[in-house]
Every structure is written in C-alpha cells, then in structure tokens.
Motif scaffolding. Structure first.
Motif, PDB file in Angstrom:
ATOM      1  N   GLU A  77      59.697  18.018  27.086  1.00 33.72           N
ATOM      2  CA  GLU A  77      58.569  17.675  27.955  1.00 33.72           C
ATOM      3  C   GLU A  77      58.726  16.269  28.517  1.00 33.72           C
ATOM      4  OE1 GLU A  77      55.278  18.523  25.346  1.00 33.72           O
ATOM      5  OE2 GLU A  77      55.156  20.595  26.056  1.00 33.72           O
ATOM      6  N   MET A  78      59.244  15.351  27.709  1.00 38.10           N
ATOM      7  CA  MET A  78      59.480  13.989  28.165  1.00 38.10           C
ATOM      8  C   MET A  78      60.484  13.993  29.326  1.00 38.10           C
ATOM      9  SD  MET A  78      60.869  10.735  25.995  1.00 38.10           S
ATOM     10  CE  MET A  78      62.579  11.266  26.016  1.00 38.10           C
ATOM     11  N   PHE A  79      61.572  14.747  29.188  1.00 42.20           N
ATOM     12  CA  PHE A  79      62.562  14.833  30.256  1.00 42.20           C
ATOM     13  C   PHE A  79      62.002  15.525  31.487  1.00 42.20           C
ATOM     14  CE2 PHE A  79      65.803  14.044  26.924  1.00 42.20           C
ATOM     15  CZ  PHE A  79      66.467  13.007  27.556  1.00 42.20           C
ATOM     16  N   LEU A  80      61.159  16.519  31.270  1.00 38.37           N
ATOM     17  CA  LEU A  80      60.543  17.218  32.396  1.00 38.37           C
ATOM     18  C   LEU A  80      59.696  16.255  33.223  1.00 38.37           C
ATOM     19  CD1 LEU A  80      59.392  20.657  30.971  1.00 38.37           C
ATOM     20  CD2 LEU A  80      60.910  20.290  32.892  1.00 38.37           C
ATOM     21  N   PHE A 129      75.000  38.837  26.718  1.00 40.24           N
ATOM     22  CA  PHE A 129      75.070  37.461  26.249  1.00 40.24           C
ATOM     23  C   PHE A 129      75.737  37.403  24.882  1.00 40.24           C
ATOM     24  CE2 PHE A 129      71.040  38.324  28.455  1.00 40.24           C
ATOM     25  CZ  PHE A 129      71.264  37.614  29.629  1.00 40.24           C
ATOM     26  N   CYS A 130      76.764  36.569  24.786  1.00 40.12           N
ATOM     27  CA  CYS A 130      77.470  36.369  23.530  1.00 40.12           C
ATOM     28  C   CYS A 130      77.037  35.030  22.938  1.00 40.12           C
ATOM     29  CB  CYS A 130      78.980  36.378  23.774  1.00 40.12           C
ATOM     30  SG  CYS A 130      79.936  36.031  22.290  1.00 40.12           S
ATOM     31  N   TYR A 131      76.643  35.034  21.690  1.00 41.64           N
ATOM     32  CA  TYR A 131      76.133  33.837  21.016  1.00 41.64           C
ATOM     33  C   TYR A 131      77.112  32.668  21.091  1.00 41.64           C
ATOM     34  CZ  TYR A 131      74.248  30.914  17.256  1.00 41.64           C
ATOM     35  OH  TYR A 131      73.752  29.871  16.529  1.00 41.64           O
ATOM     36  N   SER A 132      78.396  32.934  20.891  1.00 40.83           N
ATOM     37  CA  SER A 132      79.388  31.853  20.852  1.00 40.83           C
ATOM     38  C   SER A 132      79.715  31.299  22.236  1.00 40.83           C
ATOM     39  CB  SER A 132      80.668  32.330  20.162  1.00 40.83           C
ATOM     40  OG  SER A 132      81.253  33.368  20.907  1.00 40.83           O
ATOM     41  N   ARG A 133      79.228  31.950  23.300  1.00 39.59           N
ATOM     42  CA  ARG A 133      79.539  31.476  24.652  1.00 39.59           C
ATOM     43  C   ARG A 133      78.299  31.018  25.422  1.00 39.59           C
ATOM     44  NH1 ARG A 133      83.322  36.058  25.296  1.00 39.59           N
ATOM     45  NH2 ARG A 133      81.700  36.954  26.562  1.00 39.59           N
ATOM     46  N   LEU A 134      77.247  30.640  24.704  1.00 37.07           N
ATOM     47  CA  LEU A 134      76.024  30.193  25.374  1.00 37.07           C
ATOM     48  C   LEU A 134      76.118  28.746  25.839  1.00 37.07           C
ATOM     49  CD1 LEU A 134      73.338  31.872  23.125  1.00 37.07           C
ATOM     50  CD2 LEU A 134      73.964  32.511  25.449  1.00 37.07           C
ATOM     51  N   GLY A 135      77.091  28.026  25.315  1.00 41.02           N
ATOM     52  CA  GLY A 135      77.353  26.664  25.759  1.00 41.02           C
ATOM     53  C   GLY A 135      76.156  25.747  25.638  1.00 41.02           C
ATOM     54  N   ILE A 136      75.901  25.023  26.712  1.00 47.09           N
ATOM     55  CA  ILE A 136      74.851  23.999  26.701  1.00 47.09           C
ATOM     56  C   ILE A 136      73.463  24.602  26.548  1.00 47.09           C
ATOM     57  CG2 ILE A 136      74.503  23.835  29.192  1.00 47.09           C
ATOM     58  CD1 ILE A 136      74.833  20.601  28.092  1.00 47.09           C
ATOM     59  N   GLY A 137      73.306  25.854  26.957  1.00 48.75           N
ATOM     60  CA  GLY A 137      72.009  26.525  26.806  1.00 48.75           C
ATOM     61  C   GLY A 137      71.564  26.552  25.348  1.00 48.75           C
ATOM     62  N   ARG A 138      72.499  26.806  24.459  1.00 43.44           N
ATOM     63  CA  ARG A 138      72.185  26.841  23.021  1.00 43.44           C
ATOM     64  C   ARG A 138      71.788  25.463  22.517  1.00 43.44           C
ATOM     65  NH1 ARG A 138      76.813  29.366  19.654  1.00 43.44           N
ATOM     66  NH2 ARG A 138      77.050  27.488  18.464  1.00 43.44           N
ATOM     67  N   LEU A 139      72.461  24.447  23.001  1.00 44.81           N
ATOM     68  CA  LEU A 139      72.159  23.074  22.599  1.00 44.81           C
ATOM     69  C   LEU A 139      70.770  22.659  23.092  1.00 44.81           C
ATOM     70  CD1 LEU A 139      73.192  20.388  21.365  1.00 44.81           C
ATOM     71  CD2 LEU A 139      74.036  19.821  23.642  1.00 44.81           C
ATOM     72  N   VAL A 140      70.497  22.894  24.369  1.00 43.42           N
ATOM     73  CA  VAL A 140      69.202  22.511  24.947  1.00 43.42           C
ATOM     74  C   VAL A 140      68.065  23.275  24.276  1.00 43.42           C
ATOM     75  CG1 VAL A 140      67.815  22.515  27.073  1.00 43.42           C
ATOM     76  CG2 VAL A 140      70.204  21.828  27.156  1.00 43.42           C
ATOM     77  N   TYR A 141      68.295  24.540  23.977  1.00 43.54           N
ATOM     78  CA  TYR A 141      67.258  25.368  23.353  1.00 43.54           C
ATOM     79  C   TYR A 141      66.823  24.794  22.005  1.00 43.54           C
ATOM     80  CZ  TYR A 141      64.757  29.518  21.806  1.00 43.54           C
ATOM     81  OH  TYR A 141      63.789  30.380  21.367  1.00 43.54           O
ATOM     82  N   GLN A 142      67.735  24.114  21.312  1.00 41.35           N
ATOM     83  CA  GLN A 142      67.428  23.588  19.985  1.00 41.35           C
ATOM     84  C   GLN A 142      66.732  22.225  20.021  1.00 41.35           C
ATOM     85  OE1 GLN A 142      71.104  23.730  17.766  1.00 41.35           O
ATOM     86  NE2 GLN A 142      71.307  25.930  18.063  1.00 41.35           N
ATOM     87  N   LEU A 143      66.591  21.647  21.216  1.00 42.04           N
ATOM     88  CA  LEU A 143      65.905  20.359  21.319  1.00 42.04           C
ATOM     89  C   LEU A 143      64.419  20.524  21.011  1.00 42.04           C
ATOM     90  CD1 LEU A 143      67.480  18.909  24.596  1.00 42.04           C
ATOM     91  CD2 LEU A 143      67.940  18.173  22.252  1.00 42.04           C
ATOM     92  N   PRO A 144      63.807  19.522  20.420  1.00 40.87           N
ATOM     93  CA  PRO A 144      62.360  19.598  20.168  1.00 40.87           C
ATOM     94  C   PRO A 144      61.583  19.679  21.479  1.00 40.87           C
ATOM     95  CG  PRO A 144      63.358  17.737  19.007  1.00 40.87           C
ATOM     96  CD  PRO A 144      64.404  18.305  19.909  1.00 40.87           C
ATOM     97  N   LEU A 145      60.486  20.380  21.479  1.00 38.69           N
ATOM     98  CA  LEU A 145      59.658  20.593  22.664  1.00 38.69           C
ATOM     99  C   LEU A 145      59.191  19.261  23.263  1.00 38.69           C
ATOM    100  CD1 LEU A 145      58.267  22.575  24.548  1.00 38.69           C
ATOM    101  CD2 LEU A 145      56.382  22.721  22.927  1.00 38.69           C
TER     102      LEU A 145
END
Length: 195
Positions: free
Chosen positions: A181-184, A161-177
C-alpha cells in the motif's frame, strides 16, 4: 456364510474408490499427519508413485462433461486420481513416472484445450514440484494452488502456471500488505494484496 462373505466383499469393493478419494482429499487439505499416511496407503492398497498435482479451476461449476472428459482422457485407473475439492476446483493427481519433466506443462495445456473444447468453459491450471509418494502431496497441492492464485493476478492472459516459474510475481505476492500500500501511494505500483 459364503454368500454373506461375498456380499461383504462386494460392498467393500464398491466403497473402496470413495474411501480412496476421501483419503486423498484429506491429505491434500493437510488433515492427516504425515506419519499416518503410509499406514492408510497400505490399508487402501494404493500404489506409490511419482505424482504431479494439477489444480484445475473452472470458470463455472463443474458438470458431468468436465468429469467425464478428465476421467476418460487424463486419468489412468489405479495410477491417477481425480479429486473434487469444491464446485469449481478439481485436483488431478497424475502419476508422472516415465514422463519427462519438459512434458508437465504440455500436459496441463492439453487438459485446458480439451476442457475448453468439450465442456465449453474457461480453465486455469496450477502445478508445482513432483511429489515422491503420498506423504508430500499436501505441500505440492499448496504450492500448485499458490501458483494458480499468483498466476491469475500477475499473468492473467495465461491459463497454465508453474510454481517454480512465477518469478517476481511470487516475491511481490509475499510482501506485507502495508508495504504494498505504501508503494501504491508513492508510485502507483500494482500490488496483489490491494486488489
């Protein structure tokens, strides 16, 4: 006096590799202020370089086979360093001066292939941006560790896994819990914080 001096020099030489690895572990963990790093680099006779941090996580505790494979195939003495962080995590500080950027991922894949073949264990590697010298190793280590964490959540079928190529995963990971949970609840969307 001459014999005592020689013994002192031998003891110092034997301790130096341990001191270097301990120092590098402290840098990776952010335990040394940036303004003190260059001074210690000079004291320990470390050569500055262009370093890539490969954070290597193993499925089981590492053993002598893992260490020997990495040291013999991937560590160039006086240029690269292998730092044990805990029983399942190792960090290869690879001097990549002269290695093309396109080769960084291939190098990580080669490490995975060799460890899986020689040590018979699953391996995952995270890496980030190149660090010029020792002062930015901590930031590279944090980003490479994050790449490993996010990569395992969003791209579980991969091993590198390359940090600069994580794409949307990196963005979603930074969302508040709470937001995740609301989206879930609303849409059944997968959220890393809820795992």
């Amino acid at each position: 006096q001459m014999a005592a001096c020689q013994i002192r020099n031998l003891v110092r030489a034997a301790q130096e590799p341990v001191d270097k690895i301990h120092f590098l572990r402290q840098i990776l963990n952010g335990e040394i202020p940036e303004n003190r790093i260059e001074e210690r680099v000079h004291q320990l006779h470390l050569k500055n370089g262009k370093f890539m941090i490969y954070v290597i996580r193993l499925a089981k505790d590492h053993d002598i086979t893992v260490l020997e494979t990495l040291k013999h195939l991937f560590v160039i003495p006086q240029s690269d360093f292998l730092v044990e962080m805990d029983s399942t995590k190792l960090v290869l500080i690879k001097n990549v001066r002269g290695i093309e950027k396109e080769q960084y991922e291939k190098y990580a894949e080669t490490i995975v292939d060799n460890l899986q073949a020689e040590a018979m264990t699953n391996v995952w590697i995270g890496y980030a941006d190149v660090s010029e010298g020792f002062t930015k190793l901590n930031l590279s280590y944090q980003n490479a560790s994050l790449a490993l964490k996010i990569g395992n959540i969003f791209y579980g079928e991969e091993n590198v896994f390359c940090y600069s190529r994580l794409g949307i995963g990196r963005l979603v990971y930074q969302l508040p819990l709470e937001l995740c949970e609301m989206f879930l609840k609303d849409d059944g969307i997968f959220c890393p914080g809820a795992v």
